[in-house]
Design an enzyme around this catalytic site. Structure first.
Site, short mmCIF file in Angstrom:
data_model
loop_
_atom_site.label_atom_id
_atom_site.label_comp_id
_atom_site.label_asym_id
_atom_site.label_seq_id
_atom_site.Cartn_x
_atom_site.Cartn_y
_atom_site.Cartn_z
N THR A 1 23.57 48.81 147.69
CA THR A 1 24.13 47.58 147.08
C THR A 1 23.56 46.33 147.75
O THR A 1 23.87 45.22 147.34
CB THR A 1 25.68 47.54 147.19
OG1 THR A 1 26.05 47.63 148.58
CG2 THR A 1 26.32 48.69 146.42
N TYR B 1 37.57 53.88 147.85
CA TYR B 1 37.28 52.83 148.84
C TYR B 1 38.43 52.72 149.83
O TYR B 1 38.22 52.77 151.05
CB TYR B 1 37.06 51.52 148.10
CG TYR B 1 36.72 50.33 148.97
CD1 TYR B 1 35.50 50.27 149.65
CD2 TYR B 1 37.58 49.24 149.06
CE1 TYR B 1 35.17 49.16 150.41
CE2 TYR B 1 37.25 48.12 149.82
CZ TYR B 1 36.06 48.08 150.49
OH TYR B 1 35.73 46.98 151.25
P1 NAD Z 1 27.47 44.56 150.34
O1 NAD Z 1 27.50 45.56 149.24
O2 NAD Z 1 26.73 43.30 150.12
O3 NAD Z 1 26.92 45.20 151.68
C1 NAD Z 1 27.06 46.55 152.01
C2 NAD Z 1 25.74 47.03 152.56
O4 NAD Z 1 25.88 48.41 152.97
C3 NAD Z 1 24.63 47.01 151.52
O5 NAD Z 1 23.47 46.43 152.05
C4 NAD Z 1 24.40 48.47 151.20
O6 NAD Z 1 23.10 48.75 150.75
C5 NAD Z 1 24.75 49.12 152.53
N1 NAD Z 1 25.12 50.54 152.42
C6 NAD Z 1 26.07 51.09 151.62
N2 NAD Z 1 26.11 52.41 151.79
C7 NAD Z 1 25.19 52.71 152.76
C8 NAD Z 1 24.78 53.91 153.39
N3 NAD Z 1 25.31 55.10 153.06
N4 NAD Z 1 23.81 53.86 154.34
C9 NAD Z 1 23.26 52.66 154.68
N5 NAD Z 1 23.61 51.49 154.11
C10 NAD Z 1 24.56 51.52 153.16
O7 NAD Z 1 29.00 44.25 150.69
P2 NAD Z 1 29.65 43.21 151.72
O8 NAD Z 1 30.58 42.36 150.96
O9 NAD Z 1 28.60 42.57 152.55
O10 NAD Z 1 30.53 44.19 152.62
C11 NAD Z 1 30.11 44.59 153.92
C12 NAD Z 1 31.24 45.33 154.63
O11 NAD Z 1 32.38 44.49 154.73
C13 NAD Z 1 31.70 46.59 153.88
O12 NAD Z 1 31.99 47.60 154.82
C14 NAD Z 1 32.97 46.14 153.18
O13 NAD Z 1 33.86 47.21 152.99
C15 NAD Z 1 33.51 45.11 154.16
N6 NAD Z 1 34.37 44.14 153.49
C16 NAD Z 1 33.86 43.12 152.74
C17 NAD Z 1 34.71 42.23 152.11
C18 NAD Z 1 34.21 41.05 151.31
O14 NAD Z 1 35.02 40.26 150.80
N7 NAD Z 1 32.93 40.81 151.17
C19 NAD Z 1 36.10 42.39 152.21
C20 NAD Z 1 36.59 43.46 152.93
C21 NAD Z 1 35.72 44.32 153.59
#
Ligand code: NAD
Ligand code: UDP
Length: 308
Positions: free
Chosen positions: A35, A145
């Site tokens: 993603t 999730y």
């Molecule tokens: P995002 O999708 O932009 O980033 C997630 C990243 O993880 C991506 O670069 C994706 O390619 C990588 N990824 C996913 N599965 C993977 C795997 N198996 N191996 C290696 N890389 C993998 O999302 P984000 O918003 O930047 O979220 C980042 C983290 O923060 C996540 O863990 C998410 O649960 C947490 N989070 C985000 C929010 C928010 O509002 N943005 C809120 C709560 C929690």
């Protein structure tokens, strides 16, 4: 100091890599781009302190040399993404967390887990304090999730208690800013993209559900403070400035001077009705609170989306 950042090519992960590099850390970013995108860290590739490894962290990974901090941020995070990728989401929250805890244990590194407000599910307590256990539907569409992150918190605490790993858990509430994918389906990119095209903004349900939006630089500052502070209890990080989604749509139309209307679409299953972080713990322990107003954060995000 040398850090491993999983999900480092994602929205939040890429800002975290930058912040650690600015503080003089060497950063190893691991991502499988499911993603995220290499584009998010392209500007860091010339930095000698930065290494990008393409790898699925649900598979074991061997890192040579010392590691002082492991930041586990890999996971699909947008509801649209994890509904499309339920098994990968469960695996990265389960196996990915196990693998990264194993690295922290082998390297005697401090470990920080990116958890989420989703562990509170559709909360019956408002605002949400860290002491609340949540109201999650384990077999609903968001279960992949929510339960993955709940498992991730549980195994992090087990490694802390059983293997004496120095752990931190951040429960992140809705965060927005540059480098969100325009098509990632979350409300901020959807509304900005729709308003930029003067198309109707799609409000799901009747728009009375609430969210509280935190600008990414505020979040990153809190994450670094949490990593540096003592204590292993989970800490909420987010902006308590709560809005109904209908009011949020109206604000975006106003800020952007768009001629968009609002259309109502069905509410997705198990969509939480209210969400606002209680940030008393972060204020007290980290002396942290968000500083960026919605107008300022939205303007920076809109400018970035325009530049794309
Ligand atoms: P995002 O999708 O932009 O980033 C997630 C990243 O993880 C991506 O670069 C994706 O390619 C990588 N990824 C996913 N599965 C993977 C795997 N198996 N191996 C290696 N890389 C993998 O999302 P984000 O918003 O930047 O979220 C980042 C983290 O923060 C996540 O863990 C998410 O649960 C947490 N989070 C985000 C929010 C928010 O509002 N943005 C809120 C709560 C929690
Ligand atoms: N939402 C909406 N229109 C959209 C996208 C999302 O009304 O085009 C709503 C969604 O139903 C939820 C809120 O906005 O109530 C936040 O959704 P998002 O997907 O950003 O994240 P969530 O907080 O649900 O994980």
């Amino acid at each position: 100091m040398r850090a491993l950042v999983t999900g480092g090519a994602g929205f939040i992960g890429s800002h975290l890599c930058e912040a650690l590099l600015e503080r003089g850390w060497e950063v190893i970013c691991v991502d499988n781009f499911v993603t995220g995108s290499k584009k998010n860290v392209e500007h860091l590739l010339d930095n000698k302190l930065f290494t990008l490894i393409e790898h699925d962290i649900s598979q074991p990974l061997e890192i040579k040399g010392d590691i002082h901090g492991v930041f586990h941020f890999a996971s699909p995070a947008s509801p649209i993404d994890y509904l499309k990728l339920p098994i990968q989401t469960l695996k990265v929250g389960g196996l990915g967390t196990h693998n990264t805890l194993g690295i922290a244990r082998a390297k005697k590194a401090r470990y920080l887990l990116a958890s989420t407000s989703e562990i509170y599910g559709d909360p019956e307590q408002h605002p949400q304090k860290e002491s609340y256990w949540g109201n999650v539907n384990p077999i609903g569409v968001r279960g992949c999730y929510d339960e993955a992150k709940r498992f991730a918190e549980a195994i992090t605490m087990a490694y802390h208690r059983y293997h004496d790993i120095d752990t931190r858990i951040v429960r992140i509430f809705n965060t927005y800013g540059p480098r969100m994918r325009i098509e990632d389906g979350r409300v901020v990119p959807n509304f900005i993209a729709q308003a930029l095209r003067n198309e109707p903004l799609t409000v799901y349900g009747d728009g009375t559900q609430t969210r509280s939006f935190c600008y990414v630089t505020d979040l990153i500052e809190g994450i670094i403070k949490l990593f540096e502070a003592p204590g292993y209890d989970p800490v909420n990080l987010g902006n308590p400035d709560e809005h109904t989604i209908k009011e949020f749509a109206e604000r975006i139309i106003e800020i952007m001077g768009a001629s968009s209307s609002i259309v109502y679409k069905p509410l997705p299953a198990d969509d939480p009705k209210r969400r606002r972080p209680d940030i008393s713990r972060a204020k007290e322990r980290l002396k942290w609170e968000p500083k960026v107003s919605l107008e300022e954060g939205m303007q920076k995000t809109i400018d970035w989306f325009k530049s794309q």
